[in-house]
Each structure stands twice: as C-alpha cells, then as structure tokens.
Design a protein around this motif. Structure first.
Motif, PDB file in Angstrom:
ATOM      1  N   UNK A 115       0.837  -1.206   0.000  1.00  0.00           N
ATOM      2  CA  UNK A 115       0.000   0.000   0.000  1.00  0.00           C
ATOM      3  C   UNK A 115       0.872   1.257   0.000  1.00  0.00           C
ATOM      4  N   UNK A 170     -14.719  -2.743   4.473  1.00  0.00           N
ATOM      5  CA  UNK A 170     -15.652  -1.875   5.184  1.00  0.00           C
ATOM      6  C   UNK A 170     -16.493  -2.740   6.113  1.00  0.00           C
ATOM      7  N   UNK A 200      -5.625   2.534   7.201  1.00  0.00           N
ATOM      8  CA  UNK A 200      -6.671   2.440   6.175  1.00  0.00           C
ATOM      9  C   UNK A 200      -7.091   0.989   5.972  1.00  0.00           C
ATOM     10  N   UNK A 201      -8.240   0.592   6.506  1.00  0.00           N
ATOM     11  CA  UNK A 201      -8.678  -0.801   6.353  1.00  0.00           C
ATOM     12  C   UNK A 201      -9.066  -1.116   4.911  1.00  0.00           C
ATOM     13  N   UNK A 202      -8.869  -2.351   4.514  1.00  0.00           N
ATOM     14  CA  UNK A 202      -9.273  -2.771   3.164  1.00  0.00           C
ATOM     15  C   UNK A 202     -10.774  -3.043   3.109  1.00  0.00           C
TER      16      UNK A 202
END
Lengths: 136, 107
Positions: A101, A133, A129-131
């Motif tokens: 990332x 949701x 930042x999570x992949x």
C-alpha cells in the motif's frame, strides 16, 4: 521529484511491488529495488549494500523514500543509510508504511511532485486504512 | 450545526467567521468500467482531483458507504465500487464546479 526504493526479502516481491508502483507513478518517478541477498537476489534475505546501490541509482536532491517489508529489511535499510555520506543521508527517509500500500501511495504522490515528508505522511496513513468496510 | 450539513470544513468557519458558505457541487455518477473502480482508474481520479483546491469526496450509494477523500487512492479503493454502482461526488471550494466537471468523465 523524490525517488523511491523498495526493500524486500524477496527479489520477486520487490520486482512485483516495483511494477505496481511504477504503474501508479507513470514513469515519472525513479524507483529502485533491493530484493534478496547479494547473490543477485537468488536467496531470500536483505543486503545493505544492495539497498545502498538502489539509493544511488535513484538519488536526487529532493530525497529518497525507502519502503521495506519487515524485520531485517528495516535493519538493512538503516545500515545502508549509515553507509551514506551525511549530505545524502539527510535526504533519505525510512517509511513506516506497509510495503504494498505504501509503495502504491508513495509512487502516486511522488509523481504529483509532493515533497519527501508529505509523500511519507500519506504512505504511512495506509497503516490506518482498512481494506474492508466492516462498519455495517 | 444543524444547518451546516453540507459544509465540510467546520474548522474554516471558525477561522473565517465572516466567510459565507463555500461553493459546493454534488453529482451522482455510475461506474461504467466492467472491472469497477480499480487501481489504475483510481490513480487517474486522484491525479485529476489533486489539481483542484476544492475538497472532494465520494460516497458509494450502492453500498451505503460514508464519504471518502477523492484525493486518496486508498480511500477510493475502500469504496469497493463495481460496475453499475452509483457514486455521489461532492466538491467544496472555489473550484468545486470545475472539479466535478473534470471528474465526471472518468467514471
């Protein structure tokens, strides 16, 4: 425009991350890679002198951001910085960003002409930042 | 704050209490790419968005997602936007209209 160096235990991983980053940067950003040991990257591991060579390849006054996978990659990158002359070391920065990332984000923002610290800041934001949701 | 739902920068209001609400523009676009909004198309969106001063957000209406920063490739990827999904683009700032106009064609 800053340069980037990808440091990984695996030459293939370094090459793959390089490929992704280069696509994000659109050929405008110098991106070096240092994957594997000094046998041409045949053996898994990291080597400070390979990192140093990669920094030299992409060197520019705007600075160089190093993105590492983990463990000895970080130590080899630190060693490489210690081997640099002081005037160059000042313009090199080790990033805490995750490799894939971080490289994608850094390449894109480097290509937008952003300075070293700013590029690193957006790359390191990838840590939060999570992949997926999972809010729902 | 209840009348301030469309003002994205409450901090600005505090800093410039006399400044009226900034221009804003909002559209809904449909993702046309069969592969959805992927890394490369996301890159182009971020590149274009970064040319504007406006704060620009996108929300995936098809997933009921919250609004993300359109100038962040990682946040764009979080939209998980597939072909046919509806995205609401919103821009806030002096060049909001131009930003939305430039971005619409990328979806």
């Amino acid at each position: 425009m800053i340069g980037l160096v990808i440091v990984s235990h695996s030459a293939k991983l370094a090459a793959g991350v390089h490929e992704l980053a280069a696509q994000m940067a659109g050929c405008q950003v110098a991106i070096g890679q240092a994957g594997g040991l000094s046998d041409g990257g045949e053996t898994l591991g990291t080597d400070a002198s390979r990192v140093l060579s990669a920094i030299d390849e992409v060197w520019c006054e705007d600075g160089v951001l190093l993105l590492m996978d983990l463990g000895s990659a970080v130590m080899s990158a630190e060693l490489a910085l210690e081997m640099l002359p002081e005037n160059r070391r000042r313009n090199c920065l080790l990033s805490n960003a995750p490799l894939v990332e971080g490289a994608i984000v850094a390449a894109l923002h480097a290509s937008l002409g952003e300075p070293l610290q700013a590029v690193n800041a957006v790359a390191e934001a990838a840590l939060a930042a999570p992949k997926l949701d999972r809010a729902g | 704050m209840s009348n301030n739902a469309r003002s994205p920068l409450p901090g600005d209001r505090a800093a410039h209490p006399q400044t009226p609400r900034q221009p804003s523009k909002c559209v809904v676009v449909t993702v046309s790419d069969p592969r959805g909004l992927h890394l490369r198309s996301g890159r182009d969106v971020v590149r274009i968005a970064s040319r504007f001063q406006a704060r620009i957000t996108a929300a995936n209406l098809s997933r009921n997602s919250g609004a993300v920063d359109l100038k962040s490739i990682l946040q764009l990827m979080q939209l998980q936007a597939r072909q046919g999904h509806s995205l609401r683009l919103a821009a806030f700032g002096p060049d909001a209209d131009a930003a939305i106009e430039a971005l619409c064609s990328l979806f």
